[in-house]
Design a protein around this motif. Structure first.
Motif, PDB file in Angstrom:
ATOM      1  N   LYS A  74     105.151  12.785  14.002  1.00 31.48           N
ATOM      2  CA  LYS A  74     105.343  14.077  13.349  1.00 31.48           C
ATOM      3  C   LYS A  74     104.015  14.715  12.942  1.00 31.48           C
ATOM      4  O   LYS A  74     103.776  15.898  13.212  1.00 31.48           O
ATOM      5  N   THR A  75     103.147  13.956  12.287  1.00 27.65           N
ATOM      6  CA  THR A  75     101.878  14.505  11.809  1.00 27.65           C
ATOM      7  C   THR A  75     101.030  15.006  12.960  1.00 27.65           C
ATOM      8  O   THR A  75     100.436  16.097  12.890  1.00 27.65           O
ATOM      9  N   TYR A  76     100.983  14.240  14.019  1.00 26.93           N
ATOM     10  CA  TYR A  76     100.174  14.623  15.178  1.00 26.93           C
ATOM     11  C   TYR A  76     100.689  15.921  15.797  1.00 26.93           C
ATOM     12  O   TYR A  76      99.915  16.848  16.072  1.00 26.93           O
TER      13      TYR A  76
ATOM     14  N   ASN B 257      97.612  11.054   8.452  1.00 27.04           N
ATOM     15  CA  ASN B 257      98.143   9.876   9.139  1.00 27.04           C
ATOM     16  C   ASN B 257      98.087   8.636   8.270  1.00 27.04           C
ATOM     17  O   ASN B 257      98.963   7.763   8.343  1.00 27.04           O
ATOM     18  N   ASN B 258      97.075   8.551   7.421  1.00 26.36           N
ATOM     19  CA  ASN B 258      96.889   7.361   6.590  1.00 26.36           C
ATOM     20  C   ASN B 258      97.556   7.442   5.227  1.00 26.36           C
ATOM     21  O   ASN B 258      97.802   6.420   4.601  1.00 26.36           O
TER      22      ASN B 258
ATOM     23  N   LYS C 177     105.030  11.121   5.898  1.00 25.61           N
ATOM     24  CA  LYS C 177     106.380  11.647   5.727  1.00 25.61           C
ATOM     25  C   LYS C 177     106.399  13.061   5.152  1.00 25.61           C
ATOM     26  O   LYS C 177     107.420  13.743   5.244  1.00 25.61           O
ATOM     27  N   ILE C 178     105.314  13.492   4.549  1.00 25.71           N
ATOM     28  CA  ILE C 178     105.310  14.828   3.944  1.00 25.71           C
ATOM     29  C   ILE C 178     104.184  15.691   4.520  1.00 25.71           C
ATOM     30  O   ILE C 178     103.717  16.624   3.876  1.00 25.71           O
ATOM     31  N   SER C 179     103.788  15.383   5.742  1.00 26.17           N
ATOM     32  CA  SER C 179     102.706  16.160   6.352  1.00 26.17           C
ATOM     33  C   SER C 179     103.121  17.604   6.600  1.00 26.17           C
ATOM     34  O   SER C 179     102.287  18.511   6.574  1.00 26.17           O
ATOM     35  N   GLY C 180     104.413  17.828   6.854  1.00 27.21           N
ATOM     36  CA  GLY C 180     104.874  19.192   7.079  1.00 27.21           C
ATOM     37  C   GLY C 180     104.624  20.082   5.882  1.00 27.21           C
ATOM     38  O   GLY C 180     104.214  21.241   6.027  1.00 27.21           O
ATOM     39  N   GLU C 181     104.849  19.550   4.695  1.00 24.06           N
ATOM     40  CA  GLU C 181     104.597  20.322   3.482  1.00 24.06           C
ATOM     41  C   GLU C 181     103.129  20.703   3.349  1.00 24.06           C
ATOM     42  O   GLU C 181     102.793  21.787   2.862  1.00 24.06           O
ATOM     43  N   PHE C 182     102.241  19.820   3.788  1.00 22.76           N
ATOM     44  CA  PHE C 182     100.810  20.114   3.708  1.00 22.76           C
ATOM     45  C   PHE C 182     100.482  21.354   4.526  1.00 22.76           C
ATOM     46  O   PHE C 182      99.815  22.284   4.038  1.00 22.76           O
ATOM     47  N   TYR C 183     100.943  21.393   5.755  1.00 20.62           N
ATOM     48  CA  TYR C 183     100.637  22.540   6.617  1.00 20.62           C
ATOM     49  C   TYR C 183     101.299  23.815   6.114  1.00 20.62           C
ATOM     50  O   TYR C 183     100.716  24.907   6.201  1.00 20.62           O
TER      51      TYR C 183
ATOM     52  N   LYS D   8      84.357   4.472  15.122  1.00 22.05           N
ATOM     53  CA  LYS D   8      84.559   5.616  16.004  1.00 22.05           C
ATOM     54  C   LYS D   8      85.443   6.643  15.313  1.00 22.05           C
ATOM     55  O   LYS D   8      86.469   6.297  14.726  1.00 22.05           O
ATOM     56  N   ASN D   9      85.039   7.880  15.404  1.00 21.47           N
ATOM     57  CA  ASN D   9      85.848   8.953  14.845  1.00 21.47           C
ATOM     58  C   ASN D   9      87.016   9.273  15.763  1.00 21.47           C
ATOM     59  O   ASN D   9      86.936   9.093  16.983  1.00 21.47           O
ATOM     60  N   GLY D  10      88.087   9.776  15.161  1.00 23.47           N
ATOM     61  CA  GLY D  10      89.195  10.260  15.957  1.00 23.47           C
ATOM     62  C   GLY D  10      88.832  11.560  16.652  1.00 23.47           C
ATOM     63  O   GLY D  10      87.831  12.214  16.328  1.00 23.47           O
TER      64      GLY D  10
END
Length: 480
Positions: A35-37, A96-97, A101-107, A444-446
């Motif tokens: 979901k977050t991705y 991601n870390n 579960k609440i990444s949608g609210e962030f955006y 390594k960075n993402g």
């Protein structure tokens, strides 16, 4: 009601559409492990598309002058949208870390805040401006408190919302004074009718005090360090550049347009506030060991430099201010991207000693951090040097009646540039010179972090030497 007037608000309408799309996608992906991705890609793509209506929008008015959009406002919307895009990209790793579960609210909160800033900058009426300000401030408080497992995040949000509430009350008090003195809250009508009276002076000072909180001008800066330290690092970056850019342009437009007749009264106020802001921010930054608090006081000082352009009270002032914000977005977001990735790979540490020996194990990251810090300090040939030069030139222009004070303020700002170089070099010293037996291991960075750093680095290197960018901004400022 004539709904066709919404066609004059294309940037706001398209951003509202993006908000609805992300909202629906959040529901559709509620059980998806990726979901977050997916939401990060979707939100980033929508913000990139949003650059088109912001860039191509024409000056327009709607709803009887409540909404007024000019060329320079559309340019700033483009700049802030670019900054928001970088925040969305860099935040993917953190979400991601910490908050899958609440990444949608962030955006959703990020887009809502940006929409409020759009409305604030395009207001033609003080109440419309205030609604836009609150639309930006309330979601921002939620973003500051987004790390629900961190006590400092909740504490930072409490300090932010309490100070915001108090400053909003002061601002509304000032607006009521202005209404009592003039009998209207439309910017154009007030500019035509405003006279020098004790009521208008009090109203102007209270209004300036309320908006000074959003910009972190001294003495309205006390919330900044605690809020920056407690907020999630991507939110801190968002708060330091995007929110500040919207508030500074809005304050500049209102001072120069609405209070244009009172320029001889608000210019001395600005001189004092700017000198205090730059000096206090720099001196307090020297004493910091926690990097997010360090950048908080750096941002206070940078706010003084941004407002230095307004002293000139001309189209060149708006050009210099907008160009400075553009360069500041690139440099500051690069710093916070590095802080975020080091924090994620070092157990959440943000102390300066966490960067000891970083060049030994992560030389590319240390180099990009150095470029960003040099740009913030105004070292040539990076873009920060050009932005400071244009701000200084705008500040000393057009002061035939009081030629001494603008030069004195610029002289103080130049001295503080040397001070800022000293404390920025403290981080460079830690990365390259200070020995560390157990430095941060190689990592390594993402892909998202790499993209964010690449965009910021291109801005740091090219914004100063690509004259077409400055000319584009200047053309918009002159057309206002």
């Amino acid at each position: 009601m004539d709904y066709s007037q919404f066609l004059n608000m294309i940037p706001e309408a398209t951003l509202m559409l993006a908000l609805i799309i992300v909202f629906c996608a959040d529901f559709a992906l509620s059980k998806s492990p990726r979901k977050t991705y997916v939401l990060s890609i979707l939100t980033g793509a929508l913000l990139l598309c949003q650059l088109v209506p912001c860039f191509l929008a024409e000056p327009a008015t709607a709803f009887g002058g409540l909404y007024v959009s000019s060329a320079i406002v559309n340019v700033m919307k483009t700049v802030l949208t670019l900054g928001t895009f970088i925040v969305v990209v860099m935040s993917q790793s953190w979400l991601n870390n910490h908050a899958t579960k609440i990444s949608g609210e962030f955006y959703l909160l990020v887009i809502s805040t940006l929409l409020g800033m759009y409305m604030m900058m395009s207001a033609g009426h003080f109440l419309m401006f205030f609604l836009g300000l609150e639309m930006a401030s309330v979601p921002m408080a939620c973003l500051v408190a987004f790390d629900r497992y961190k006590q400092k995040s909740a504490e930072a949000a409490a300090k932010y919302i309490l100070t915001a509430t108090f400053s909003s009350g002061v601002m509304l008090y000032g607006i009521s004074f202005l209404y009592g003195a003039v009998g209207t809250l439309y910017f154009d009508d007030m500019a035509a009718q405003i006279q020098l009276t004790p009521l208008t002076i009090m109203g102007m000072v209270f209004f300036f005090s309320g908006l000074g909180f959003k910009i972190s001008l001294v003495p309205f800066h006390f919330w900044t360090a605690d809020t920056y330290e407690g907020a999630p690092t991507p939110v801190t970056g968002y708060l330091s550049v995007v929110s500040k850019g919207a508030a500074t342009l809005t304050l500049a437009i209102i001072l120069m347009h609405v209070f244009g007749r009172l320029v001889e009264y608000w210019q001395p106020l600005l001189w004092i506030v700017i000198m205090l802001t730059i000096t206090v921010g720099n001196l307090m930054a020297i004493r910091q060991n926690e990097l997010k608090r360090f950048m908080a006081f750096s941002s206070i000082s940078q706010a003084g430099y941004i407002m230095l352009a307004v002293v000139g009270n001309s189209a060149a002032s708006l050009t210099a201010l907008t160009f400075y914000v553009l360069v500041y977005v690139a440099a500051n977001m690069a710093v916070f991207t590095v802080i975020s990735t080091v924090e994620e790979n070092n157990g959440g540490k943000t102390q300066m000693n966490a960067y000891n020996g970083l060049y030994q194990t992560n030389p590319k990251l240390a180099l990009l951090m150095t470029l960003a810090l040099f740009s913030l300090a105004g070292i040539p040939p990076f873009a920060g040097m050009f932005s400071k030069f244009f701000v200084f030139m705008a500040a000393v222009g057009g002061h035939e009646s009081a030629p001494f004070w603008p030069y004195f303020v610029v002289f103080i700002a130049l001295l503080n540039t040397v001070v800022s170089l000293y404390y920025y070099l403290l981080i460079v010293k830690a990365m390259y010179i200070t020995k560390e037996e157990n430095p941060l291991p190689t990592f390594k960075n993402g892909a998202a972090i790499n993209w964010s750093l690449a965009i910021c680095t291109v801005g740091i290197l090219l914004f100063g030497i690509c004259s077409c960018i400055y000319e584009w901004i200047d053309k918009a400022a002159v057309a206002m």
